[in-house]
Design a protein around this motif. Sequence first.
Motif, short mmCIF file in Angstrom:
data_model
loop_
_atom_site.label_atom_id
_atom_site.label_comp_id
_atom_site.label_asym_id
_atom_site.label_seq_id
_atom_site.Cartn_x
_atom_site.Cartn_y
_atom_site.Cartn_z
N HIS A 305 -2.23 -3.99 0.32
CA HIS A 305 -1.88 -3.26 -0.90
C HIS A 305 -1.23 -4.16 -1.94
CE1 HIS A 305 -2.40 0.33 1.68
NE2 HIS A 305 -2.66 0.95 0.54
N PHE A 309 -2.47 -4.39 -5.87
CA PHE A 309 -1.59 -4.04 -6.99
C PHE A 309 -1.30 -5.26 -7.87
CE2 PHE A 309 -0.25 -0.18 -4.54
CZ PHE A 309 -0.53 0.74 -5.53
N SER A 323 1.77 4.10 -14.85
CA SER A 323 1.82 3.94 -13.40
C SER A 323 0.72 4.74 -12.71
CB SER A 323 3.19 4.35 -12.87
OG SER A 323 3.49 5.69 -13.20
N LYS A 327 -2.21 3.26 -10.21
CA LYS A 327 -2.47 3.77 -8.87
C LYS A 327 -3.92 4.22 -8.71
CE LYS A 327 1.27 6.44 -8.98
NZ LYS A 327 2.32 7.42 -8.58
N LEU A 356 -1.83 7.42 -2.47
CA LEU A 356 -1.59 6.73 -3.74
C LEU A 356 -1.70 7.69 -4.91
CD1 LEU A 356 -3.59 3.39 -3.29
CD2 LEU A 356 -1.12 3.75 -3.06
N ASP A 360 2.62 9.15 -2.36
CA ASP A 360 2.97 7.79 -1.95
C ASP A 360 3.83 7.82 -0.69
OD1 ASP A 360 3.03 4.99 -2.16
OD2 ASP A 360 4.89 5.01 -3.31
N LYS A 364 3.76 2.46 -0.44
CA LYS A 364 3.07 1.24 -0.84
C LYS A 364 3.30 0.93 -2.32
CE LYS A 364 1.35 0.62 3.23
NZ LYS A 364 1.86 -0.46 4.10
N PHE A 365 3.13 1.92 -3.17
CA PHE A 365 3.35 1.70 -4.60
C PHE A 365 4.84 1.53 -4.90
CE2 PHE A 365 4.15 3.44 -8.89
CZ PHE A 365 3.41 2.53 -9.63
N ARG A 366 5.68 2.33 -4.28
CA ARG A 366 7.12 2.25 -4.53
C ARG A 366 7.67 0.87 -4.16
NH1 ARG A 366 8.16 6.22 -1.82
NH2 ARG A 366 8.78 5.29 0.16
#
Length: 723
Positions: A305, A309, A323, A327, A356, A360, A364-366
């Motif tokens: 990931h 990103f 954001s 995603k 995503l 979340d 992974k994004f955080r």
Amino acid sequence: MNRFAYRTTGLALKALSWFSKAHVTIHGRENIPRDGSLLFVVNHFTRIETLLLPYWLNSLTNLPVWSLADYELFKGALGTYLDNVGAVSTRNPDRDRLIVRSLLTGEAAWVIYPEGRMVKNKKIVEKGRYMISSAGGKHPPHTGAATLALRTEFYRQRLQRLLKEAPLEARRLLSEFKIEDGAGVLTRNTFIVPVNLTYYPIRAKENALSDLARKINDNLSDRLVEELMTEGTMLLSGVDIDMRFGRAIRIGECLTCPKIDHDIGSRQVINFDDAIASRKQMRREAIGIMQRYMDEIYGMTTVNHDHLFASMLRYIPYKNVRSDDLKRKVYLLADQCVSMNQTHYHRSLQESQLPLLTDDRFGKFREFMTLAQQTEVVAGAEETLVKNRSRLTNPFDFHRIRIDNPLRVISNEVEPLQFLQRCVRRIAWQPAAWTRYRVARQLQQKAEAEFRRDYEAFFREGESKPRHIGRPLSRRGRSRRLGVVLVHGYMAAPEEVRGLTDYLHHKGYWVYAPRVSGHGTAPEDLAGRTYHDWIRSVDEAYALMSCYCRHVVVGGFSNGAGLALEAASRIQGIKGVFAVSPPLRLQDFSARFVPAVDIWNRLMQRMHSNGARKEFIANQPENPHINYTRNPIAGIRELERLMDRVEACLKHVQVPTVVVQSAADPVVDPRGSRRVFDRLGTQEKKYILFNIVRHGILLGPGCQPVYRVIGNFVDDIRQGLSR
């Protein structure tokens, strides 16, 4: 080489591997030849390779594993340690002879790092060519591993010929290499085995090792501090290490050039360091082999990931990045790349990437955004990110980059993956509206395809309903400000909520009524599903609607109401939720459900007997043209599990909510829906009772007042968004 020290150090390494929280996954071990002389070529990013790689390789090959190491490391205790684990200084005058001899006999395998040193910035490609960037400048990858392997096979084939044609010269060669018995040399083959090590996640922070080092010595170099912070965090906090073995290169096949063959068979004396007539051809072959193993090493990078990103953020051409758009782009990228199977992926990318687009839940994004903000790559509010382009393009100090700009390191690592780079650039440059459209279309096509597949797989003549009953419902609204996701109940189908769907559509809203997994086909389909499958259906519906509309309200009937509440407790983008006849516990269901629980309990008591197992009970639904007439016992169990989950998460529902219930509901006890209402975390909530003598209050006489209550609630949400 001190054999006893090698074995005892191996035990220490084993203890270190147990102490470490690093999780090693080995791929492609079948690519390691079982009967050859092995030279492993490996990418070099951390000291972890120097410490633990020989132990890992030894456990796979049962051979001592020796390696070349930078001469600067052979000082003091560290130098003694490296000697014990089989490391040889790059400035050892006898290193080449030692490597060739041990490869000829097969007494040890070797590890060589073709980059020449640690590549902390992972920058190994420039203008489409391999070019290593390091503290000492730029240089192409070394051909040393290829040259040593070629020299080994050159002497092996030469010995094979000379033992027959010139035995005196053959015995001289054996003596020069200090080989007593040449029989074992002749039957072997030399292989170069490419190896890739990928670490995830890469994070640098203070840890127990860096703290201890500072206490012992308060004058540590920046280089040592950086290595302790980065690699200490990996070992102590946990890191996934994917070790991949590529296709072995059989070196004997690279010596077919006539000039090389002539030198192999020459009866003249050729000493180890003598120049040979075919040295240019050998050099050309070494370069070709180097290109092969470099392609193989970096083609095996395990994409994760962070790679997706960081690469996407790097190539999006705008300074301000939403954001949710980032995603969605990564969601499309992951789906496209994994489905086309063009490279290797971390196990977390081989699962559904739906979170995503929703909550979340795996962070992974955080986690990526926390790293990006801490290193000042992005700034700004949660919804709109302001990208600092200079942090992704300007050079950084080689020995500080893993601390100061790990995102640059991460994006550099996947530069050699050309297929991935093409996909990243193509998706990064597409407008946000087109990204939303592609995601929505993919999710809608997926839902339709799953329904067709399940309907064909579970169709039962005389029991399955017509296709239109179970097909997802979609209505296009007049405004993209607000959309509604509407979830049907247990053993039902989207047709159950068609009336409310049409009502909200006439008011101008986008509406989508998904088919909850296992429904709209046959009871056998439902019997094989879990409540996690039901939750996934609702999450996909939310993700789809959030692509069409800026804001989303979620609602449902009966079990669908529970699913809507569960989603509202997790997904921050949901602006409101309505729940029609939501039960809180299985006991809230009346007679047509409770017997199923009793049967289930009796069956569980009989699990150790050979008695026949009853998997379904009869159901007399209010709407037989929609609902199943057989209720799977397994479905009841999943219903109970879902209610347990909903009960625990009601306090996390913090958005406006309305609970609608019939006071004379013969299926769901009104006291259950009241408990739902009381446990909601939000203060903006309403509880409304209707005096309708049936459970299905979204169908039949008297449903219009229910529609109006829900419609007014959605109108209030929309007006609140305008203020």
